[in-house]
Write a protein that holds these residues in place. Structure first.
Motif, PDB file in Angstrom:
ATOM      1  N   UNK A  90       2.524   4.700   6.874  1.00 41.62           N
ATOM      2  CA  UNK A  90       1.316   4.565   6.057  1.00 41.62           C
ATOM      3  C   UNK A  90       1.596   5.013   4.627  1.00 41.62           C
ATOM      4  N   UNK A  91       2.390   6.047   4.488  1.00 40.30           N
ATOM      5  CA  UNK A  91       2.749   6.538   3.155  1.00 40.30           C
ATOM      6  C   UNK A  91       3.530   5.482   2.366  1.00 40.30           C
ATOM      7  N   UNK A  92       4.433   4.805   3.042  1.00 37.78           N
ATOM      8  CA  UNK A  92       5.207   3.756   2.378  1.00 37.78           C
ATOM      9  C   UNK A  92       4.319   2.560   2.017  1.00 37.78           C
ATOM     10  N   UNK A  93       3.352   2.248   2.893  1.00 31.55           N
ATOM     11  CA  UNK A  93       2.398   1.180   2.581  1.00 31.55           C
ATOM     12  C   UNK A  93       1.608   1.566   1.336  1.00 31.55           C
ATOM     13  N   UNK A  94       1.208   2.825   1.253  1.00 27.70           N
ATOM     14  CA  UNK A  94       0.443   3.307   0.092  1.00 27.70           C
ATOM     15  C   UNK A  94       1.214   3.066  -1.202  1.00 27.70           C
ATOM     16  N   UNK A  95       2.479   3.422  -1.200  1.00 23.12           N
ATOM     17  CA  UNK A  95       3.307   3.245  -2.399  1.00 23.12           C
ATOM     18  C   UNK A  95       3.486   1.755  -2.703  1.00 23.12           C
ATOM     19  N   UNK A  96       3.805   0.968  -1.680  1.00 25.75           N
ATOM     20  CA  UNK A  96       4.029  -0.468  -1.863  1.00 25.75           C
ATOM     21  C   UNK A  96       2.799  -1.167  -2.425  1.00 25.75           C
ATOM     22  N   UNK A  97       1.629  -0.788  -1.922  1.00 28.98           N
ATOM     23  CA  UNK A  97       0.398  -1.449  -2.331  1.00 28.98           C
ATOM     24  C   UNK A  97      -0.197  -0.856  -3.605  1.00 28.98           C
ATOM     25  N   UNK A  98       0.319   0.271  -4.049  1.00 27.52           N
ATOM     26  CA  UNK A  98      -0.182   0.891  -5.270  1.00 27.52           C
ATOM     27  C   UNK A  98      -1.535   1.561  -5.091  1.00 27.52           C
ATOM     28  N   UNK A  99      -1.820   1.995  -3.876  1.00 27.48           N
ATOM     29  CA  UNK A  99      -3.095   2.673  -3.619  1.00 27.48           C
ATOM     30  C   UNK A  99      -3.093   4.060  -4.238  1.00 27.48           C
ATOM     31  N   UNK A 100      -4.268   4.494  -4.673  1.00 23.76           N
ATOM     32  CA  UNK A 100      -4.407   5.797  -5.317  1.00 23.76           C
ATOM     33  C   UNK A 100      -4.517   6.945  -4.318  1.00 23.76           C
TER      34      UNK A 100
END
Length: 79
Positions: A33-43
């Motif tokens: 989930x952390x990697x998805x956050x970075x990939x998607x540019x979520x705040x």
């Protein structure tokens, strides 16, 4: 020509593809989930959780499995 045609039909195609990749990689355990956050540019983590939930990407389980667990728990509690 194919790229131009696709772009006319779906102008946000690169983003749609990125969304699809992120969700499927998460489902298969290739991304956290952390990697998805970075990939998607979520705040925030919560933005990522909302993104994944909206696309029914549950960590290690499916929505159907969660529903079944809920039914089993209800049956146990009603005894």
């Amino acid at each position: 020509m194919l790229a131009a045609s696709l772009n006319r039909v779906q102008p946000a195609l690169p983003r749609v593809l990125l969304d699809g990749f992120a969700v499927e990689a998460y489902r298969q355990g290739m991304l956290s989930a952390s990697e998805v956050r970075v990939l998607m540019g979520h705040d925030s983590r919560w933005e990522t959780e909302d993104f994944l939930a909206a696309l029914e990407a549950w960590p290690g389980t499916t929505a159907a499995q969660v529903a079944e667990d809920g039914r089993k728990l209800s049956a146990l509690l009603s005894r």
